[in-house]
Design an enzyme around this catalytic site. Sequence first.
Site, PDB file in Angstrom:
ATOM      1  N   THR A  17     -12.327 -22.283  11.187  1.00  5.46           N
ATOM      2  CA  THR A  17     -11.428 -22.875  12.187  1.00  5.46           C
ATOM      3  C   THR A  17     -10.089 -22.151  12.158  1.00  5.46           C
ATOM      4  O   THR A  17      -9.514 -21.926  11.095  1.00  5.46           O
ATOM      5  CB  THR A  17     -11.260 -24.383  11.912  1.00  5.46           C
ATOM      6  OG1 THR A  17     -12.554 -24.976  11.989  1.00  5.46           O
ATOM      7  CG2 THR A  17     -10.327 -25.032  12.923  1.00  5.46           C
ATOM      8  N   ASN A  27       5.710   0.794   2.557  1.00  3.12           N
ATOM      9  CA  ASN A  27       6.455  -0.440   2.273  1.00  3.12           C
ATOM     10  C   ASN A  27       7.570  -0.246   1.261  1.00  3.12           C
ATOM     11  O   ASN A  27       8.524  -1.014   1.239  1.00  3.12           O
ATOM     12  CB  ASN A  27       5.498  -1.530   1.789  1.00  3.12           C
ATOM     13  CG  ASN A  27       4.516  -1.039   0.754  1.00  3.12           C
ATOM     14  OD1 ASN A  27       3.759  -0.104   0.996  1.00  3.12           O
ATOM     15  ND2 ASN A  27       4.537  -1.651  -0.414  1.00  3.12           N
ATOM     16  N   CYS A  45       6.596  -5.070 -10.801  1.00  4.30           N
ATOM     17  CA  CYS A  45       6.758  -6.343 -11.499  1.00  4.30           C
ATOM     18  C   CYS A  45       5.743  -7.376 -11.037  1.00  4.30           C
ATOM     19  O   CYS A  45       5.357  -8.261 -11.774  1.00  4.30           O
ATOM     20  CB  CYS A  45       8.167  -6.871 -11.309  1.00  4.30           C
ATOM     21  SG  CYS A  45       8.723  -6.789  -9.622  1.00  4.30           S
ATOM     22  N   GLY A  81      -2.361  -9.513   6.173  1.00  2.42           N
ATOM     23  CA  GLY A  81      -2.539  -8.064   6.251  1.00  2.42           C
ATOM     24  C   GLY A  81      -3.584  -7.584   5.249  1.00  2.42           C
ATOM     25  O   GLY A  81      -4.374  -6.683   5.536  1.00  2.42           O
ATOM     26  N   GLN A 112       3.906  -2.720   7.863  1.00  2.00           N
ATOM     27  CA  GLN A 112       5.370  -2.561   7.824  1.00  2.00           C
ATOM     28  C   GLN A 112       5.919  -2.021   9.150  1.00  2.00           C
ATOM     29  O   GLN A 112       7.132  -2.052   9.364  1.00  2.00           O
ATOM     30  CB  GLN A 112       5.781  -1.603   6.695  1.00  2.00           C
ATOM     31  CG  GLN A 112       5.568  -2.163   5.306  1.00  2.00           C
ATOM     32  CD  GLN A 112       6.544  -3.284   4.941  1.00  2.00           C
ATOM     33  OE1 GLN A 112       7.634  -3.403   5.502  1.00  2.00           O
ATOM     34  NE2 GLN A 112       6.155  -4.126   4.009  1.00  2.00           N
ATOM     35  N   SER A 134       0.569  -7.962  10.051  1.00  2.00           N
ATOM     36  CA  SER A 134       0.797  -9.242   9.371  1.00  2.00           C
ATOM     37  C   SER A 134       2.064  -9.899   9.917  1.00  2.00           C
ATOM     38  O   SER A 134       3.123  -9.267   9.971  1.00  2.00           O
ATOM     39  CB  SER A 134       0.941  -8.968   7.871  1.00  2.00           C
ATOM     40  OG  SER A 134       1.150 -10.170   7.184  1.00  2.00           O
ATOM     41  N   HIS A 175       4.183 -12.173   8.885  1.00  2.00           N
ATOM     42  CA  HIS A 175       5.398 -12.515   8.132  1.00  2.00           C
ATOM     43  C   HIS A 175       6.344 -11.332   7.930  1.00  2.00           C
ATOM     44  O   HIS A 175       7.437 -11.491   7.382  1.00  2.00           O
ATOM     45  CB  HIS A 175       5.042 -13.183   6.794  1.00  2.00           C
ATOM     46  CG  HIS A 175       4.489 -12.298   5.729  1.00  2.00           C
ATOM     47  ND1 HIS A 175       5.245 -11.941   4.633  1.00  2.00           N
ATOM     48  CD2 HIS A 175       3.285 -11.722   5.569  1.00  2.00           C
ATOM     49  CE1 HIS A 175       4.487 -11.183   3.829  1.00  2.00           C
ATOM     50  NE2 HIS A 175       3.299 -11.044   4.380  1.00  2.00           N
TER      51      HIS A 175
HETATM   52  N1  PLP Z   1       0.154  -3.454   3.658  1.00  2.00           N
HETATM   53  C1  PLP Z   1       1.459  -3.214   3.520  1.00  2.00           C
HETATM   54  C2  PLP Z   1       1.981  -1.848   3.823  1.00  2.00           C
HETATM   55  C3  PLP Z   1       2.324  -4.222   3.097  1.00  2.00           C
HETATM   56  O1  PLP Z   1       3.620  -3.967   2.958  1.00  2.00           O
HETATM   57  C4  PLP Z   1       1.784  -5.506   2.821  1.00  2.00           C
HETATM   58  C5  PLP Z   1       2.661  -6.590   2.310  1.00  2.00           C
HETATM   59  O2  PLP Z   1       3.636  -6.341   1.640  1.00  2.00           O
HETATM   60  C6  PLP Z   1       0.414  -5.710   3.002  1.00  2.00           C
HETATM   61  C7  PLP Z   1      -0.376  -4.675   3.417  1.00  2.00           C
HETATM   62  C8  PLP Z   1      -0.205  -7.045   2.744  1.00  2.00           C
HETATM   63  O3  PLP Z   1       0.113  -7.957   3.756  1.00  2.00           O
HETATM   64  P1  PLP Z   1      -0.021  -9.531   3.500  1.00  2.00           P
HETATM   65  O4  PLP Z   1       1.136  -9.919   2.651  1.00  2.00           O
HETATM   66  O5  PLP Z   1       0.029 -10.161   4.844  1.00  2.00           O
HETATM   67  O6  PLP Z   1      -1.330  -9.745   2.835  1.00  2.00           O
END
Ligand code: PLP
Length: 392
Positions: free
Chosen positions: A240, A153, A327, A72, A181, A201, A203
């Site tokens: 790649t 987030n 943190c 992301g 998010q 993203s 994950h």
């Molecule tokens: N943007 C938001 C709102 C997020 O919560 C996060 C990850 O916590 C990111 C961007 C970054 O994504 P990535 O961990 O895939 O780099």
Amino acid sequence: MSKIVYADNAATTQVSDRVLQKMLPWFSSHYGNPSSIYGIGREGRAALEEARGQVAQALHCDPSEVYFTACGTESDNWAIKGMAKTLAAKGKRHIITTAIEHHAVLHTCKALEKEGFSVTYLPVDQYGLVTPEQVEEAITPETALVTIMFANNEIGTIEPVARIGEVCRRKGVPFHTDAVQAVGHVPVDVQEMNIDLLSLSAHKFHGPKGVGALYIRRGIPFPATLMEGGGQERGRRAGTENVAGIVGLGEALTEALEDLPEKTARVTAMRDRLIRELTKLPKVRLNGHPSLRLPGNCNLSFEGVEGESLLLLLDARDICASSGSACTSGSLDPSHVLLAIGLPHEVAHGSLRLSIGDMTTDSDIDRIIEAVPQVVERLRAMSPVWEKIKDN
Ligand code: PLP
């Protein structure tokens, strides 16, 4: 050891079994390079295109508008720097964003400021909301881009993205949204919502780490390349491809959107039970909007408590959560998001983010509801300031 209660789904999520099974062959028997012309290469290419189609279906766009990235953060950087630098050539050197963006956006904007761009950081209200009217007022003839997150987030607030998109379209300013998010958790439609660029993203919705995507609307002025090299991703992002990761991203998104209304109802009910029970404690407040929030987000501030200590005591009970202080950056400053919604430093310091998801169970919620009050009470009993706070 008891089973862990994982309440940090906004940080990352567990890869689902279905996603893992779909990814596995791409680490072993299906090892061809998608750029190769023989059979196992072509299989890889086909898998990438299947995943691209899955993303396009989820976002309501054309597959040719989807580009795979490494995360992301990369998508956010590419969207913002790409757009800023393209439009700077036409004399547009102004960017509009909010004070509560993820650092992937904020730090990118700060970096552009050092290169001479001006950035407007729109303030948000007590719930973390920005209005379309604020955006409209901030737009000038020099504005190159509006970048506003879909959902926050930390506090889970969902911004009025469709209405902001409508303003940007009317004013002829490209609109990027960091939907990291939101995608996989709430409906997203780039057509209806007038979104020109969107970051996601894998994950965050039970896909693997280290793979993301950027939607780039066809026809918007955007530079051809993020990375020079072998011409992958239609020449815009060479390197790649992470075939297994991309296959996982596509499948995770398809799975996340299956039965979404039912999953949302179940997760929202669990979240509301958490909020209802935990706000019965004295001197606690809910951060974020009461209803315009992500289904899985519960963010609370407990006065007289240190967020980091709260996390450690919860960890000792096998509960994984997150706090409102930064943190990750090694700093003790409270989160910029909590400060932006008006929390005093000492209240922001006592914040706890519980982010649940569709793998959370009712018994996980029971465990949290039992543990948090005990831990808060213990910390308050040791706090030198609690006696004072309690009585006023
Ligand atoms: N943007 C938001 C709102 C997020 O919560 C996060 C990850 O916590 C990111 C961007 C970054 O994504 P990535 O961990 O895939 O780099």
